[in-house]
Design an enzyme around this catalytic site. Structure first.
Site, PDB file in Angstrom:
ATOM      1  N   LYS A 160       0.765  -1.356   0.275  1.00 48.23           N
ATOM      2  CA  LYS A 160      -0.257  -0.319  -0.135  1.00 48.23           C
ATOM      3  C   LYS A 160       0.526   1.023  -0.265  1.00 48.23           C
ATOM      4  CE  LYS A 160      -4.159   1.476   2.820  1.00 48.23           C
ATOM      5  NZ  LYS A 160      -4.987   1.534   4.330  1.00 48.23           N
ATOM      6  N   SER A 162      -9.776  -1.130   7.166  1.00 46.20           N
ATOM      7  CA  SER A 162      -9.512  -0.449   5.505  1.00 46.20           C
ATOM      8  C   SER A 162      -8.628  -1.040   5.007  1.00 46.20           C
ATOM      9  CB  SER A 162      -8.642   1.201   5.434  1.00 46.20           C
ATOM     10  OG  SER A 162      -8.677   2.274   6.032  1.00 46.20           O
ATOM     11  N   SER A 207      -9.502   1.683   2.725  1.00 45.12           N
ATOM     12  CA  SER A 207      -8.729   2.221   1.741  1.00 45.12           C
ATOM     13  C   SER A 207      -8.054   1.904   0.967  1.00 45.12           C
ATOM     14  CB  SER A 207      -8.913   3.813   2.852  1.00 45.12           C
ATOM     15  OG  SER A 207      -6.639   3.577   3.279  1.00 45.12           O
TER      16      SER A 207
END
Lengths: 102, 496
Positions: free
Chosen positions: B79, B178, B154
């Site tokens: 990420k 997330s 996210s």
């Protein structure tokens, strides 16, 4: 509420050092007042005598040994600075001379 | 079967027995990325060359007979809010568009020393603030099960990378859901470890008391393998937990006898798809039939917890994001005075959701409102923690849904922040309590979209979560499956 709240938004944006376009401000005033209204429902809960939780681990503050260790070289530390000069970051002037202060 | 369809543990075994080389494995994933990512947009930055370089080195070391980590040569996606030295780390924000970290996050140091090729940096909601990956400053990521739907967020890029076979493993971060919410929307496994179990050093801070790095994978065994590598105390993160790290891959065969499972009855079922509730009930009866003691538990603070979270997280964010001022790193808009420079840099550099959260947080922390908002929210957090402590006196494990609905349409909730916030309702109280939580495939909605279950355990009981996930993988009919990507000529293969 909204008209009042735009003034509030102005004030908070100043605290947060956040420039907002006028239309952005108005839009945000509506959204923030909705969000805060929703948030206010926590007032319904009785929290008399309840300690706040700021952290969940309950670890004591950890101090490391005070020993000299290598740190980021100056060049590496400055590599992302948008404006730099001779080993410093460069910013607009933040101090005034004595005459200017008067 | 293509190599990119294999799980991380299968790849690990094949690499160790020299059935395949690390270069072959990495190449298969890189080709898959080339083929499908133009449609899905999971990656912000791709690092094909570096990945092949690492793979080549691993193959050489293996030839030399060196002792290697089980994950050596197994590629990974990261990420883009986790710092990677000399590799752009943007947080999907314009303010960090060109930021090159001068150091590695501790988790990155770990995967580099294990010899895992990094395939690239994945898309996210700007600074991890969002539930759909639509808040990325660059582009939205699409759900591989339906391109008109969001992947959740996210960590949407990481979830899609794994779901679509672009990476066997991915790192994500979970502040208020997330990892778990996108995992459930994309039919993959998402693990949020106990707060402090994995070092946060080098994770770009959003809400420090809630942020946690975790794992997205195709199954529980893969998560266990990866958790073995990244869990543990880190002197660079004073909030990381001391103590031994167990071998998470050992003893994953579950024994359900006498296991006490609390099925969560949500305070308000408003916004819950009936099929989600049904899925949870089905999972509960499967556990019961297999010998577990199943009861019902209500966590009455779910709604209040959500409201408290949306004060605490923005308050911490408004403080953490104070560092983006155009001085030491990131975008700088310039200005005649320093004040003007700060205001313009932040006004132009941050997107709408980040600005909203900074505003809410600053408001909640400001004089006159601190007690009524921030302090009160922290007290509610104490009540939430206590409700978990109570629940775990009666139950070993909690079972619920990982998301109240299947994936929603792109654009459906972007105009209404409150609706978007509600999509984390299943995940947030776990985060406030700091307990470990895992999302796993729970079935399919009649629309064909995936649904996810969520398991929650007391602190440091990740092993139990992984055992239970193994149980569901084995005995429910919801085995891991990949989406059919019909935008690729001739379709793509499906069953794992």
């Amino acid at each position: 509420m909204p008209a009042d709240f735009v003034r509030e938004v102005d004030y908070v944006a100043r605290l947060a050092r956040l420039f907002l376009e006028p239309e952005e401000k108005e839009h945000m005033a509506g959204q923030l007042s909705d969000i805060l209204e929703n948030a206010r429902r926590i007032q319904e809960l009785d929290t008399t005598g309840i300690e706040p939780t700021s952290h969940v681990t309950e670890l004591p503050a950890v101090l490391r040994e005070d020993r000299v260790r290598p740190s980021l070289p100056l060049e590496r530390a400055l590599q992302n600075a948008p404006r730099r000069k001779e080993g410093f970051v460069r910013v607009p002037r933040i101090t005034l001379s004595e005459e200017e202060q008067e | 079967m293509n190599l990119y369809e294999k799980t991380a543990s299968e790849l690990s075994r094949m690499l160790q027995s020299r059935e395949v080389s690390a270069v072959e494995v990495t190449t298969s994933f890189l080709e898959r990325i080339d083929q499908v990512d133009p449609h899905l947009k999971a990656f912000i930055t791709r690092t094909a060359e570096q990945a092949l370089d690492t793979a080549g080195r691993i193959d050489y070391f293996r030839q030399q007979g060196e002792q290697l980590h089980p994950l050596a040569g197994v590629p990974v996606a990261v990420k883009d809010n986790i710092s990677t030295m000399d590799l752009r780390t943007t947080c999907a924000s314009l303010i960090l568009k060109d930021y090159i970290p001068p150091f590695d996050a501790t988790v990155i140091t770990a995967l580099k020393s294990a010899g895992m090729p990094i395939l690239g940096k994945t898309n996210l909601d700007e600074f991890a603030m969002g539930s759909s990956t639509e808040n990325s400053a660059f582009f939205p990521t699409r759900n591989p099960w339906n391109l008109d739907r969001v992947p959740g967020g996210s960590s949407g890029g990481s979830a899609v990378a794994v779901a679509a076979g672009m990476a066997p493993l991915a790192l994500g971060s979970d502040t208020g859901g997330s990892i778990r919410q996108p995992a459930s929307l994309c039919r993959v496994t998402g693990l949020r470890p106990t707060y402090g179990r994995v070092s946060r050093y080098g994770l770009v801070a959003f809400a420090s008391s809630l942020d946690q790095i975790g794992i997205i994978s195709m199954n529980a065994l893969d998560s266990a393998l990866f958790l073995n590598l990244i869990a543990g105390y880190d002197p660079l993160d004073s909030t990381s937990l001391p103590g031994e790290v167990p071998d998470y891959t050992a003893g994953l065969e579950p024994g359900l006898e006498k296991l006490r499972v609390g099925v969560i009855r949500y305070g308000s079922t408003e916004g819950f798809d009936p099929e989600v509730t049904e899925m949870v009930q089905k999972a509960a009866s499967l556990l019961e039939k297999s010998g577990a003691n199943v009861g019902e538990v209500s966590l009455p603070l779910t709604d209040y917890g959500l409201s408290a979270y949306y004060l605490i997280a923005p308050a911490e964010a408004s403080s953490n994001l104070g560092r983006y001022d155009g001085v030491r790193y990131g975008f700088c808009a310039g200005g005649d005075s320093i004040e003007e420079m700060f205001n313009r840099t932040r006004g132009k550099g941050f997107g709408p959701e980040v600005k909203r959260r900074i505003m809410i947080g600053t408001y909640a922390l400001s004089a006159g409102y601190y007690d009524a908002y921030y302090l009160k929210a922290m007290k509610v957090r104490t009540l939430v923690r206590r409700s978990y402590e109570e629940a775990f006196k009666k139950y070993d494990l909690l079972l619920g849904a990982a998301s109240p609905t299947p994936a929603f349409k792109l654009g459906e909730k972007t105009g209404d922040p409150l609706q978007m916030y509600l999509s984390d309702v299943c995940n947030i109280t776990d985060s406030l309590a700091g307990v470990p939580s895992l999302a796993l495939p729970g079935g399919a909605h009649t629309s064909g979209l995936p649904l996810g279950l969520q398991l929650t355990a007391p602190p440091l009981r990740e092993k139990l979560l992984l055992q239970m996930a193994c149980f569901f993988e084995k005995y429910s009919e919801q085995a891991p499956r990949r989406p059919v990507l019909d935008f690729i000529e001739g379709g793509s293969s499906d069953e794992l």
